[in-house]
Design a protein around this motif. Structure first.
Motif, PDB file in Angstrom:
ATOM      1  N   MET A   1      47.799  14.794  66.065  1.00 17.73           N
ATOM      2  CA  MET A   1      47.633  13.359  65.822  1.00 17.73           C
ATOM      3  C   MET A   1      48.307  12.939  64.516  1.00 17.73           C
ATOM      4  N   VAL A   2      48.191  13.788  63.491  1.00 15.65           N
ATOM      5  CA  VAL A   2      48.839  13.493  62.210  1.00 15.65           C
ATOM      6  C   VAL A   2      50.347  13.473  62.377  1.00 15.65           C
ATOM      7  N   LEU A   3      50.883  14.454  63.064  1.00 18.72           N
ATOM      8  CA  LEU A   3      52.333  14.520  63.271  1.00 18.72           C
ATOM      9  C   LEU A   3      52.839  13.313  64.052  1.00 18.72           C
ATOM     10  N   THR A   4      52.050  12.871  65.011  1.00 21.05           N
ATOM     11  CA  THR A   4      52.407  11.683  65.790  1.00 21.05           C
ATOM     12  C   THR A   4      52.431  10.447  64.901  1.00 21.05           C
ATOM     13  N   GLU A   5      51.433  10.334  64.036  1.00 19.47           N
ATOM     14  CA  GLU A   5      51.382   9.208  63.104  1.00 19.47           C
ATOM     15  C   GLU A   5      52.563   9.227  62.133  1.00 19.47           C
ATOM     16  N   LEU A   6      53.020  10.419  61.769  1.00 23.05           N
ATOM     17  CA  LEU A   6      54.149  10.540  60.846  1.00 23.05           C
ATOM     18  C   LEU A   6      55.490  10.281  61.531  1.00 23.05           C
ATOM     19  N   GLY A   7      55.474  10.153  62.839  1.00 25.08           N
ATOM     20  CA  GLY A   7      56.693   9.815  63.570  1.00 25.08           C
ATOM     21  C   GLY A   7      57.627  10.979  63.841  1.00 25.08           C
ATOM     22  N   ILE A   8      57.106  12.208  63.861  1.00 27.64           N
ATOM     23  CA  ILE A   8      57.947  13.361  64.196  1.00 27.64           C
ATOM     24  C   ILE A   8      58.447  13.197  65.627  1.00 27.64           C
TER      25      ILE A   8
END
Length: 233
Positions: free
Chosen positions: A99-106
């Protein structure tokens, strides 16, 4: 071996940077393989001993909580081209990290899943690729043990590439004569003969009994085609 299987199947561009989150057996192996292939790799794990072990083996190794978005942002994770979530049995940590990686736009996120349910949830959250390394390895070893295949790589869509002993029906014929593609639905990509260089397959390529064939196609069709090959001694 698991790490090598992963990097064999999923090649990144030479200049790509990769963050590997979770430096256990699988994550560490993947990170090391990516380093050998010339990628910049940041490894992240909460365990101090793993970070110390990988500290001089990776471009960067950081002890951090991957479920904390602020921490990941400070580490510059958003600048990486690819992210691999290789967290082991902690399902919550795996999904929260995703979820964090998704929020960071990876733009390219890979998640190691323990179960089909884990994989399904990961895809719904935003994983671009889900891998089951233990299952993949089990299938690979099973194919090798039968003696029909020398090497085997299966992709997530039921497509595979394998190195097999030339089945008897192809012996002493050109590929155009044995009609492998039309009869079996697989493509002979290349031929490896003892003490000779690999050669790309052509319709006129003549097959000898001791040849190894590199074939591609649907997994089930490759398995059936390979069944006609001799067993290894």
């Amino acid at each position: 071996m698991l790490g090598r299987i992963f990097t064999e199947q999923f090649a990144f561009s030479a200049s790509d940077s990769v963050v590997v989150i979770g430096l256990g057996r699988f994550g560490g192996a993947v990170a090391q393989s990516l380093m050998r292939l010339g990628h910049d790799v940041m490894g992240i794990d909460q365990r101090e001993d793993l970070v110390q072990f990988w500290g001089d083996r990776l471009t960067h190794a950081v002890q951090a909580d991957s479920t904390n978005e602020s921490t990941m942002l400070q580490l510059g994770v958003a600048d990486f081209s690819h992210a691999i979530v290789a967290i082991g049995s902690d399902l919550a940590a795996s999904l929260m990290t995703l979820m964090v990686l998704t929020e960071l736009g990876i733009k390219d996120i890979w998640v190691k899943a323990q179960t089909p349910e884990h994989g399904q949830i990961a895809q719904r959250i935003g994983a671009h690729h889900v891998i089951f390394p233990e299952a993949d390895m089990g299938a690979r070893v099973a194919h090798l043990i039968t003696g029909r295949m020398v090497d085997f790589i299966e992709f997530e869509d039921g497509f595979a590439i394998a190195k097999i002993h030339a089945p008897a029906e192809t012996h002493h014929q050109a590929l155009a004569e044995s009609q492998v593609r039309s009869r079996h639905g697989v493509t002979v990509v290349g031929v490896k003969r003892a003490n000779q260089d690999f050669q790309h397959a052509q319709p006129e390529t003549h097959i000898l009994p001791a040849d190894l064939l590199i074939v591609s196609g649907p997994t089930k069709k490759i398995e059936l085609f390979a069944a006609g090959g001799r067993k290894r001694k």
